[in-house]
Design an enzyme around this catalytic site. Structure first.
Site: not given
Lengths: 378, 391
Positions: B126, B243, B378
């Protein structure tokens, strides 16, 4: 796994960096390039003294015994130096092609002279109609006594005007586009029947067109069998030039970023504009791509497990990327320098022109990509 | 300069290859590709990895990790892609677990980590909100303290597989300070709590993986707060550095490229086989050449990690180039298949190309997400501009 240059390679690079800091600023380079021959003979003697010219040659001929990785290490620095001395025509091209030839007597005689700086060389392969194809050869060689006589024309021979010796590719049998039937010869630069029409190139180097009329020549390859060894030699030469190009790309990107930090418009450094930042990120990535593929190619070419197909794929991929990304980096360097990028006074345009030369002379993006396609999907 | 693995690493590679060949069975592979039982297949596969002890290579060894070197992790990922096996669902194992491990207390570690290892809890993330995407720190979902609980109100969006999730880890606003990055907390919320509602978002690949998760006065016990109140941004940022070993997805792209070449040998145009068309060949090699460069960019980062460096902005470079190449391959696969890429028929009705085309189109359409999620390309360019170019 390790992708860094080793200690000896770093020492070689450092010796070039240090010497050029003291002796080869952009202004000093200009003085050197303004010599009638386009370079400084005194500098050339120094290059020999410092051992740089010995790097790619085998120890049996008095060389340093360097690998393609060693050669790439120094070529990167020569690229940044923007040297007009005939490193490419003599050491890389003449030396590289001669090393791959089969005439031990000639090698034993000439390679030590390259290393000690007393001999300048050039390679005359391409003809007006051959573009980048080394089998499209019409210059003919006919037997004359113990030697041969050459007749024909050679195009844009880099370093040819000042060369003491020139390696010439000529046809000894077969048709115009046959791979079998081309042989490699060595001639004296001022031998009978050699006319050299010299001209200057956009990057400050000198070249000439060569017309041969019954020019006496000595065979240095196996008769009719020069094409294969020459292709092999061109592979290493292509990588060496790619290494030179990465040095130039690195320098152009660095210079451009620094310039945008100091150039103010609208009251702020232009480096604060996101539109320009992203363009500089793209040129940075373009450089990192080429650098990565270069180190990969160097590793695999020196690893005896690589197949000839894989080697060919890597080199043609590398040169395609050098051409495409080099163009992007060059164009962007000029664009981001604005009007200054157009001036002869600034080094930027000179780096861009050297980069363009590398792609104009021995194979452009289309040429290498087609070569890649043939190996990969043919 | 050399690109060779050590003898021990080559032996490790053999062991990993053998594992995938034995355990990632054709039946599992078929069901993974078919895609109707995402959760069941994932859990079944993750149980196999758990049994082998290979479920959490990124975790510390004492908590269930593998203790692998960066090179070994790289080999594992490469072999996994070559076998066509799916990655683990990342939200628990790769995203919330490192935060709990580094910033959680002992009770939280004991409560959550073993269940994550055994795939007993399904997690979702979330972070993004309707009003905060790239500008994540502008998030507005509010958690107000009320005794032993936080009361959470707001909405999260683009929540992948929230429909399967038992838990959601959230960034919520617990305070308002001058800097918006302050006042954010890292909160774990039970999806079964009263007031949590999951609204499906159907995406352009005709699939449902994305959701909006709405919180309406959801009461969350304070023991579900990770670390200190208002320090959540720091924890989330630290997590982003984890990771990143396989971010470029080189092996996946290599497999995709090989499959496209194979397809193009069987497709024809007006002149013959597609693979022999010079224009098609150049489109292929435009991508393959960049992929060869990407592979060595990836290995260079790996080599520097092996030497003890932490990957910084290089990860952004790998993400940008990796995702650009993935998308280019997705596009080329669709075009190689041709008109059947438009077919919504997912079985092999009359022609194998219905299935091929449908899956190529789905990958292409959902593949647009890769340059948007995980920090849009971007934003990644901004990171490089700042860190590498000093702009």
């Amino acid at each position: 796994m390790n992708f860094e240059f080793n200690e000896e390679q770093m020492m070689l690079k450092d010796s070039i960096i240090k010497w050029s800091q003291d002796n080869y600023s952009f202004d000093q380079r200009r003085v050197s390039a303004d010599n009638p021959e386009g370079f400084s003979r005194a500098h050339w003697a120094t290059f020999a003294e410092l051992g740089w010219l010995s790097v790619p040659f085998a120890e049996e001929y008095g060389g340093y015994g360097g690998s393609i990785i060693d050669l790439a290490a120094i070529m990167q620095e020569f690229g940044k130096m923007l040297a007009t001395e005939p490193l490419v025509p003599t050491m890389v091209l003449f030396g590289g092609v001669l090393s791959a030839s089969s005439n031990e007597d000639i090698k034993t005689e000439l390679i030590p002279q390259i290393i000690d700086g007393s001999l300048l060389g050039a390679v005359a392969i391409y003809e007006p109609q051959s573009r980048f194809d080394m089998s499209n050869i019409t210059t003919s060689a006919s037997v004359e006594g113990d030697g041969y006589l050459l007749n024909g024309s050679k195009s844009v021979v880099l370093g040819g005007a000042v060369a003491d010796k020139i390696l010439v590719l000529a046809r000894t049998s077969g048709e115009q586009n046959d791979e079998v039937g081309v042989s490699l010869f060595v001639i004296d630069g001022n031998a009978d029947g050699v006319s050299r029409n010299a001209f200057e190139l956009m990057d400050g180097q000198q070249a000439c067109d060569v017309v041969l009329q019954n020019t006496p020549a000595t065979l240095v390859s196996e008769l009719d069998q020069a094409y294969g060894p020459l292709m092999d030699a061109m592979q290493s030469i292509s990588v060496a030039l790619a290494a030179e190009a990465t040095g130039i790309m690195e320098r152009l990107n660095l210079t451009t970023v620094e310039y945008t930090k100091t150039r103010k418009q609208f009251g702020v450094p232009i480096s604060s504009f996101q539109a320009l930042q992203h363009r500089m990120v793209d040129t940075f990535m373009a450089y990192e791509q080429v650098k990565s593929l270069l180190v990969g190619t160097l590793c695999e070419l020196t690893d005896d497990k690589s197949s000839p197909e894989r080697a060919s794929k890597l080199v043609s991929a590398l040169r395609t990327l050098v051409a495409k990304n080099g163009k992007l980096i060059g164009d962007e360097a000029i664009q981001l320098h604005g009007g200054m990028g157009l001036t002869d006074e600034l080094d930027v345009g000179h780096y861009v022109k050297r980069l363009m030369m590398i792609n104009l002379m021995f194979g452009n993006a289309d040429f290498y990509q087609q070569q890649f396609n043939e190996v990969a999907y043919g | 300069m050399d690109n060779a693995f050590s003898a021990a690493d080559i032996e490790f590679q053999r062991e990993v290859r053998e594992f995938f060949s034995n355990e990632f069975t054709p039946d599992l592979k078929a069901r993974a590709q078919e895609g109707s039982d995402v959760k069941g297949v994932a859990i079944e596969w993750q149980h196999k990895l758990y049994e082998k002890g290979w479920i959490a290579p990124g975790w510390p060894k004492e908590l269930g990790g593998t203790g692998w070197s960066p090179v070994q992790k790289f080999i594992f990922e490469t072999e996994r892609c070559e076998a066509g096996a799916p990655d683990v669902v990342p939200f628990g194992l790769k995203m919330v677990a490192p935060v709990i491990i580094h910033f959680g207390n002992d009770e939280q570690k004991a409560r959550f980590l073993p269940r994550i290892l055994k795939s007993e809890d399904w997690w979702c993330q979330g972070y993004s909100e309707p009003g905060s995407g790239s500008d994540l720190a502008a998030l507005q979902t509010k958690a107000s303290r009320d005794g032993d609980h936080y009361v959470v109100n707001g909405a999260k969006i683009w929540t992948t597989y929230a429909q399967y999730a038992d838990w959601i880890f959230c960034l919520v606003r617990t305070g308002n300070f001058e800097k918006k990055q302050q006042g954010i907390s890292f909160l774990l919320i039970d999806m079964k709590s009263e007031g949590v509602k999951v609204n499906p978002i159907h995406s352009i690949d005709n699939h449902h993986s994305l959701n909006e998760v709405v919180f309406d006065n959801v009461r969350v016990p304070v023991e579900n707060l990770i670390g200190q109140e208002n320090q959540g941004w720091t924890y989330a940022k630290a997590l982003l550095a984890h990771e990143r070993t396989s971010i470029a997805e080189v092996s996946n792209s290599k497999r995709n490229l090989a499959e496209i070449i194979e397809l193009a040998k069987h497709q024809t145009n007006h002149k013959g086989r597609l693979i022999d068309d010079p224009y098609f060949q150049s489109r292929l090699s435009d991508i393959e050449i960049e992929l060869m460069a990407l592979e060595y960019m990836d290995l260079r980062v790996l080599a520097s990690m092996s030497a003890g460096d932490t990957p910084g902005p290089e990860a952004s470079l790998l993400k940008i180039k990796g995702t650009e190449i993935q998308q280019a391959l997705q596009e080329l696969r669709m075009e190689t298949i041709g008109a059947y890429s438009a077919s919504l028929r997912q079985d092999s009705y009359q022609n194998e190309l219905h299935k091929e085309g449908s899956s190529a189109r789905k990958e292409y359409m959902y593949g647009r997400a890769a340059t948007i999620y995980g920090g849009s390309n971007e934003v990644q360019r901004n990171v490089i501009a700042k860190a590498v170019l000093g702009l």
